[in-house]
Every structure is written in structure tokens, then in C-alpha cells.
Design a protein around this motif. Structure first.
Motif, short mmCIF file in Angstrom:
data_model
loop_
_atom_site.label_atom_id
_atom_site.label_comp_id
_atom_site.label_asym_id
_atom_site.label_seq_id
_atom_site.Cartn_x
_atom_site.Cartn_y
_atom_site.Cartn_z
N SER A 1 -16.48 4.54 27.95
CA SER A 1 -15.50 4.96 27.17
C SER A 1 -15.94 6.03 26.34
CB SER A 1 -15.06 3.90 26.32
OG SER A 1 -15.79 3.43 25.35
N ASP A 2 -15.33 6.81 25.68
CA ASP A 2 -15.74 7.81 24.72
C ASP A 2 -16.34 7.16 23.40
OD1 ASP A 2 -14.63 9.82 26.32
OD2 ASP A 2 -12.89 10.32 25.47
N ALA A 3 -15.79 6.30 23.15
CA ALA A 3 -16.16 5.53 21.81
C ALA A 3 -17.91 5.07 22.18
CB ALA A 3 -15.63 4.21 21.46
N SER A 4 -18.35 4.72 23.49
CA SER A 4 -19.42 4.25 23.67
C SER A 4 -20.41 5.21 23.85
CB SER A 4 -19.63 3.12 24.75
OG SER A 4 -19.52 3.81 26.19
N ALA A 5 -19.76 6.63 24.38
CA ALA A 5 -20.62 7.72 24.44
C ALA A 5 -21.23 8.23 23.06
CB ALA A 5 -19.92 8.83 25.04
N GLY A 6 -20.09 8.12 22.00
CA GLY A 6 -20.37 8.33 20.65
C GLY A 6 -21.65 7.45 19.90
N GLU B 1 -24.99 8.22 21.60
CA GLU B 1 -25.62 9.48 20.86
C GLU B 1 -26.21 9.05 19.87
OE1 GLU B 1 -24.35 14.03 19.71
OE2 GLU B 1 -22.73 12.87 20.51
N GLN C 1 -22.65 8.49 31.84
CA GLN C 1 -22.41 8.91 30.61
C GLN C 1 -23.51 8.76 29.61
OE1 GLN C 1 -19.44 6.72 28.37
NE2 GLN C 1 -18.28 8.48 28.19
N GLY D 1 -19.71 1.22 19.80
CA GLY D 1 -18.43 2.12 19.46
C GLY D 1 -17.21 1.31 18.99
N HIS E 1 -12.82 0.15 26.61
CA HIS E 1 -11.88 0.33 27.54
C HIS E 1 -10.85 -0.91 27.43
CE1 HIS E 1 -12.72 3.89 29.67
NE2 HIS E 1 -13.87 3.46 30.26
#
Length: 142
Positions: free
Chosen positions: A14-19, A22, A71, A111, A115
């Protein structure tokens, strides 16, 4: 913030886990800490399709794992940090805490949301459950 020698981050594609990946990567690079990226294979909330055909879990897990791993690599390979991927199976909050115990991690990064909407409704968010039950600091990245 304490001195962290080993950071564990949960990823799910998910985008949250990518953040979260990082942030964990930047912290690990800055603190010269080890970084373990964990993907947890979990049972779907509804194991069969509406047509009664059982989902092929291995294919589903492989696809999710590839997405999460790619990702994480996209985010982390640009940073000056060594990392490794660990794949676990079960409840994400439980497995992240167990993984942190087994790896000697002193910080868990996740995150704010992932998902699995159905799992969040049934079990609560992974981040919320970790915040209440983890035996170490938890950083939740929005």
C-alpha cells in the motif's frame, strides 16, 4: 528518540507501507541501524469467491509479496541502507511483533493504514493493535 540498532518495518504494497518503508530506511541510514522489511501473508477475510470457487492463496500471496517487495526496493534502493526481506504468515500485528522479538528489533515502523479494509473492520488496524500491545516503540507513518 532512543538509540535504535535494528528497525523492523511492515509492508503490504500500500501507499501507507511505502511511506513507512521510506521513513524506516531514512532512520536506519541516519542511525546506521539494521533494517528488516517484513511482509506478512494473511488469510483473506473471505476465503471463497461469490461463485464458490476457492481462491488460489499461493498465487494471491505471491502477487502481494512481489508488489510489497518491489515497492520496498523502489523506496529503499535509493537510500544508503542495507536491508533484507522477511516473509511471515499469520496475523500481521502478531507477526510483526514476533518478528521484532526474533530479530532483536528495537523499533517497529508501520503505515497508518494498509490494504485490508475487511481485516481492519474485523480485527482493528495493524498499527492500532501494535500501539496497544507491542513491547517496544512503534512509529506509525501517515
Amino acid at each position: 528518540m532512543g538509540v535504535y540498532r535494528h528497525i523492523l518495518v511492515g509492508v503490504d504494497g500500500s501507499d501507507a507501507s511505502a511511506g513507512a518503508a521510506e521513513m524506516a530506511g531514512r532512520l536506519a541510514a541516519e542511525l546506521d541501524a539494521k533494517l528488516t522489511v517484513v511482509f506478512v501473508r494473511q488469510l483473506p477475510a473471505v476465503p471463497t469467491s461469490p461463485f464458490g470457487v476457492t481462491m488460489n492463496l499461493d498465487t494471491l500471496w505471491e502477487d502481494q509479496e512481489r508488489l510489497a517487495s518491489n515497492q520496498a526496493a523502489d523506496v529503499l534502493d535509493g537510500l544508503d541502507v542495507a536491508w533484507r526481506l522477511e516473509v511471515r504468515t499469520g496475523d500481521p500485528a502478531v507477526q510483526l511483533e514476533l518478528g521484532a522479538d526474533e530479530n532483536g528489533a528495537d523499533l517497529v515502523v508501520v503505515g497508518a493504514r494498509g490494504h485490508s479494509v475487511a481485516h481492519r473492520l474485523l480485527l482493528g488496524s495493524v498499527s492500532g493493535r501494535l500501539l496497544h500491545h507491542a513491547h517496544r516503540p512503534v512509529l506509525v507513518v501517515r
